[in-house]
Scaffold this active site. Structure first.
Site, PDB file in Angstrom:
ATOM      1  CG  HIS A 193      -2.105   0.814   1.127  1.00  0.00           C
ATOM      2  ND1 HIS A 193      -2.048   2.187   1.170  1.00  0.00           N
ATOM      3  CD2 HIS A 193      -3.407   0.506   0.959  1.00  0.00           C
ATOM      4  CE1 HIS A 193      -3.277   2.673   1.035  1.00  0.00           C
ATOM      5  NE2 HIS A 193      -4.115   1.679   0.905  1.00  0.00           N
ATOM      6  NE  ARG A 229      -3.106   7.310  -1.481  1.00  0.00           N
ATOM      7  CZ  ARG A 229      -3.438   6.199  -2.123  1.00  0.00           C
ATOM      8  NH1 ARG A 229      -3.544   6.205  -3.430  1.00  0.00           N
ATOM      9  NH2 ARG A 229      -3.656   5.076  -1.476  1.00  0.00           N
TER      10      ARG A 229
END
Ligand SMILES: Cc1cc2nc3c(=O)[nH]c(=O)nc-3n(C[C@H](O)[C@H](O)[C@H](O)COP(=O)(O)OP(=O)(O)OC[C@H]3O[C@@H](n4cnc5c(N)ncnc54)[C@H](O)[C@@H]3O)c2cc1C
Ligand SMILES: *[C@@H]1O[C@H](CO)[C@@H](O)[C@H](O)[C@H]1NC(C)=O
Ligand SMILES: *[C@@H]1O[C@H](CO)[C@@H](O)[C@H](O)[C@H]1NC(C)=O
Length: 477
Positions: A252, A275
């Protein structure tokens, strides 16, 4: 719950590991009136499952906003090149994915209706073409509410016995059949239990210098969102189990670096939503450098090529994740958690240095449609900041790539039976489910599909082991 395992050789089905896959298997076993002994190395049950924060996939369900017949196709697509025409395991992989996706609505309804877990909120995660990841409406993360519900239902059943602080050290195979396990408890006691065995011991993303280093030397020593613990597949290969996809590991791009313990091997996940809702990534000099909505793998590769590691072994990087007030509001209550943990801080742009002001202005211009984004980003979430000034309020945290999930593990068939390395046939008396298995996700697991595999294949394993127990054990008296 920590009562010692009785020495008498009463028969039962043995479940190894108390994460979601183990609890799902045990639930199915007691539903068939079969006695279960669950062994767990740690003092507390729940494994990595209890940390799951996004939710569980299911389609089509009544909680989804619209129709959805794309789950199988999305999963095949995410599995990528692992499922090619030439792959000798293509049919096996396709049948596992078919079971996973076709049983998914049932899995969600089993939790929601039978176990009374709130799963009424549905989100769309990366790689999914529809919203299908279910979680509760309240503040309790889905892993915690699912584990809590299954455990309390099991604990009220007299056929279920959980033994924490007891680690399974070997599986007993006699000729062609599994007969039980050997284990050691923290008080030094060692013993054996006899019966069919369901292995639900999880993945090896937290075994940074052991199995991860062996199968993915480039990721050796990486921090992880998983608890640091030894990988468990060797328990199964010792009795002949076949492995699949061991080098397929999900990294990740953003785990939070806690500035009070920057070198801790365990990191909190900085969820994709940070994000997705508009957040950006900055280098220490304030420059932006990547399309933050690209795939996890793409972003991680760019970080490894462009950013400078903070240590000589290149296991950690120094990056800022930055959200404006609009993005933070869209992320919702987890922002409060991150700021409470001091992983995100409310600051002003001037704290990020002069270059950051121009980076943020360029991004704001792209977000408001004035210009094209220099990194090709097309979605800006809920970024609302237009005119960036030194006093504009932002949320800022330190992040670094983290190992998150291991796609590989022991090979199982669609009945959750563990396959033998020599014959590729099921090993009698042995089942596995959850992250300890491999092959279901191919190159890349979709977010929300690991809780799902735990429920679907855990229950299948429990059902199979219950039948086997009734045929081969119970009749002996
Ligand atoms: C921070 C985080 C967030 C996540 N969010 C999501 C999400 O939102 N949705 C999703 O689908 N997935 C998510 N995942 C992935 C998912 O949580 C895991 O893949 C899944 O829960 C694994 O479950 P499991 O039952 O296979 O293993 P685990 O839950 O890890 O349980 C395995 C248990 O086995 C025990 N054990 C191991 N070896 C032995 C032994 N020899 N003897 C006895 N006991 C043993 C371990 O101590 C552990 O308790 C997330 C993972 C993390 C780390
Ligand atoms: C910031 O650092 C990156 C990577 O080291 C570099 O490519 C970039 O030019 C720097 N930006 C400025 C404005 O110095
Ligand atoms: C940026 O990411 C989005 C979402 O994945 C993608 O659609 C787009 O093509 C990417 N742009 C570039 C230039 O990589």
């Amino acid at each position: 719950m920590t009562a010692p395992v009785p020495a008498i050789r009463e028969q039962c089905v043995i479940v190894v590991g108390s994460g979601l896959a183990g609890l799902a298997a045990a639930s199915q076993l007691v539903a068939n009136n079969v006695p279960v002994r669950m062994l767990e190395t740690l003092a507390k049950p729940g494994g990595n499952s209890i940390k799951a924060s996004s939710g569980i996939n299911g389609a089509p369900t009544r909680f989804q906003p619209g129709p959805d017949n794309r789950f199988y196709d999305d999963t095949i697509q995410s599995a990528g090149a692992a499922i090619s025409q030439e792959d000798p395991d293509r049919l096996l992989r396709e049948s596992l994915i078919s079971v996973l996706t076709k049983s998914s609505a049932d899995a969600v309804y089993w939790l929601a209706d039978e176990k009374k877990v709130d799963l009424s909120k549905v989100a769309q995660l990366g790689g999914h073409s529809r919203p299908r990841t279910h979680r509760g409406a309240g503040a309790n993360p889905p892993g915690r509410s699912i584990i809590g519900a299954l455990l309390s239902s099991l604990e009220s059943n007299s056929r279920f016995h959980l033994h924490t602080n007891c680690k399974v050290t070997n599986i007993i195979r006699e000729a062609d059949e599994i007969k039980g396990v050997g284990y050691r408890c923290e008080d030094g006691k060692t013993d054996t239990l006899l019966g069919p065995v369901v292995v639900t011991t999880g993945g090896f993303a937290g075994d940074a210098n052991g199995m991860l280093a062996k199968y993915r030397p480039d990721l050796a020593g990486f921090p992880s969102t998983n608890e640091p613990r030894e990988g468990s597949q060797p328990l199964l290969t010792a009795v002949g189990a076949r492995l699949l996809d061991m080098d397929r590991v999900q990294v990740h791009p953003t785990g939070f670096v806690d500035t009070s313990s920057p070198s801790s091997p365990v990191k909190f996940l900085a969820a994709e939503a940070l994000r997705g809702e508009g957040g950006i990534l900055l280098l220490p000099n304030g420059s932006r450098f990547v399309n933050e909505t690209g795939t996890r793998e793409y972003i991680t590769n760019v970080i490894r090529n462009v950013a400078s590691p903070t240590d000589t072994t290149s296991r950690q990087w120094d990056l800022d994740i930055v959200l404006d007030e609009g993005s933070a509001a869209a992320v919702g209550s987890s922002i409060d958690f991150y700021t409470w943990k001091d992983l995100l801080r409310k600051e002003t742009v001037k704290d990020l240095g002069p270059e950051a002001i121009s980076s943020l202005q360029t991004y704001s211009d792209a977000a408001s449609g004035k210009t094209k984004d220099p990194f090709g980003r097309q979605h800006f979430g809920h970024w609302t900041l237009k005119d960036v000034t030194p006093d504009s309020v932002v949320y800022v945290g330190k992040v670094t790539p983290v190992v998150h999930f291991t796609m590989g593990g022991v090979a199982i068939n669609e009945r959750s039976e563990v396959l033998d390395k020599e014959t590729n046939q099921p090993i009698r008396g042995l089942w596995a489910a959850g992250e300890v298995t491999g092959g279901i996700h191919g190159d890349n697991r979709l977010g929300g599909s690991s809780l799902l595999e735990c429920v679907v294949f855990g229950r299948i394993a429990g059902e199979g082991a219950a039948e086997f127990y009734k045929e081969n054990y119970e009749s002996e008296g």
